[in-house]
Design a protein around this motif. Structure first.
Motif: not given
Ligand SMILES: *Cc1c(COP(=O)(O)O)cnc(C)c1O
Length: 370
Positions: A45-49, A71-77, A149-154, A173-175, A178-180, A185-187
């Motif tokens: 359901s998300s990258g955070t999950a 240096l990252t979005f709070v969802a990493s931690a 590896e948090d490749a949510a943005e990559s 990965f995150s979908f 705002n992602k590429i 919403g998804g991951g």
């Molecule tokens: C967007 C993002 C996430 C979280 O992904 P969600 O799908 O929004 O939960 C985690 N880490 C980084 C670096 C992100 O940019």
């Protein structure tokens, strides 16, 4: 959207599989795993999950320690906190803006002294640029600690020809919108370990035991991706290379126009790596211009153009007050991630940004920096 999403959504409706399972989910998992060059993938359901499940699969629990890029979005931690574990933040280095091997070495040495090594290291590829994986992997292997590896943005970025997300024990990965590419919403959790991915699917569907009735022996989650949204993802993934090309074009236009201004620097692309340039991010050197990133942001805002500050490092966040942090630099010198936060600005970078609109943005930036 690419235009093909409706085809896959229609298939979900025709088959009447609107649940978090079905053909689109299965196919999307297979397609992402193939694209990322990993053996298996679990649609979530998300990258955070995905990060939360990766921590669960690595046995991270109460009182354990997890290292994470600062240096990252709070969802990493945030998932480290869900697990009741202790986050320890690692600074960036200048050439990728990602985790500094030097700071990581300091953190490992200190943790070893204390007799409390981390259970996992979360390495982020920020704004699409991959981290220095060879050095980071060598350190983690030396201490026997697995990498997430948090490749949510990559998604689509490479390190020495290999896809980001495929280099650690787990990749995510995150979908998000705002992602590429997006499913709204998804991951996705990816790994070469098929058994772990099967277990992730089990945990993500409330951990139902094999029994003719509802039996549960451990805590589970409702983290699966819906079959409708997976349909959106399938069409989006078909367009990933076009998206990466478009984002790189956006970056190149900014770089060509303002990259040689003495006060301006852009996020570097380390030799041997290819960034998807999810966002084009510039730094303003305070010794060479009196304009601050906030002034530039407000100036663009007054023209109805949105730009955003660089992520505020997590070790500076009130949420993580009291957490340990290891700087790339010597004691008393500003940390690299803090400098990037103070000097950085993310410019409009959408895959559909028209050159004529981008010229207007560039013109405004040139005006204020004059
Ligand atoms: C967007 C993002 C996430 C979280 O992904 P969600 O799908 O929004 O939960 C985690 N880490 C980084 C670096 C992100 O940019």
């Amino acid at each position: 959207m690419t235009g093909n999403e409706q085809k896959y959504i229609a298939q979900a409706f025709e088959s009447n599989w609107i649940a978090p399972m079905g053909e689109n989910v299965n196919q999307f998992e297979t397609e992402v795993a193939a694209y990322a060059t990993t053996n298996a993938a679990a649609a979530l359901s998300s990258g955070t999950a995905a990060i939360h499940l990766a921590l669960q699969l690595l046995g991270v629990g109460k009182g354990d320690r997890v290292f994470c890029s600062s240096l990252t979005f709070v969802a990493s931690a945030n998932p480290i906190l869900y697990a009741g574990a202790e986050p320890v933040f690692i600074d960036s280095e200048e050439e990728t803006w990602n985790m500094s091997p030097w700071a990581l070495q300091k953190a490992f040495a200190a943790a070893e002294q204390e007799g409390k090594l981390p259970k996992a290291v979360i390495i982020v590829h920020i704004y699409g640029q991959s981290a220095r994986m060879d050095e980071l992997i060598a350190l983690c292997s030396h201490y026997g600690v697995p990498i997430i590896e948090d490749a949510a943005e990559s998604l689509g970025s490479t390190y020495k020809g290999r896809k980001t997300g495929s280099l650690g024990t787990f990749g995510i990965f995150s979908f998000n919108g705002n992602k590429i590419i997006t499913t709204s919403g998804g991951g996705m959790l990816v790994s070469n370990d098929r058994r772990s991915i099967a277990k992730a699917r089990f945990l993500a569907s409330q951990a139902k035991d094999e029994a003719p009735y509802y039996e549960h022996s451990r805590v589970g989650y409702n983290y699966r991706m819906s079959n409708v949204l997976a349909g959106i993802g399938r069409a989006q993934l078909e367009a990933i290379e076009l998206r990466v090309g478009a984002r790189r074009d956006v970056y190149n236009r900014y770089f060509t126009a303002i990259g040689s201004h003495p006060a301006v620097k852009f996020q570097p692309e380390l030799e041997g790596t290819r960034s998807n340039r999810w966002l084009s991010v510039m730094l303003l050197d305070p010794e060479k211009t009196e304009r601050s990133p906030d002034q530039l942001r407000e100036w663009l805002e007054s023209e109805n153009i949105e730009s955003r500050r660089v992520w505020k490092p997590l070790h500076l966040q009130p949420l993580f007050a009291g957490c340990k942090f290891y700087s790339h630099n010597a004691h008393g010198k500003t940390a690299v991630s803090e400098k990037l936060f103070e000097q950085g600005l993310c410019l409009p970078s959408g895959s559909d940004l028209e050159p004529i609109k981008q010229e207007r943005i560039i013109h405004l930036i040139e005006e204020i920096l004059k």
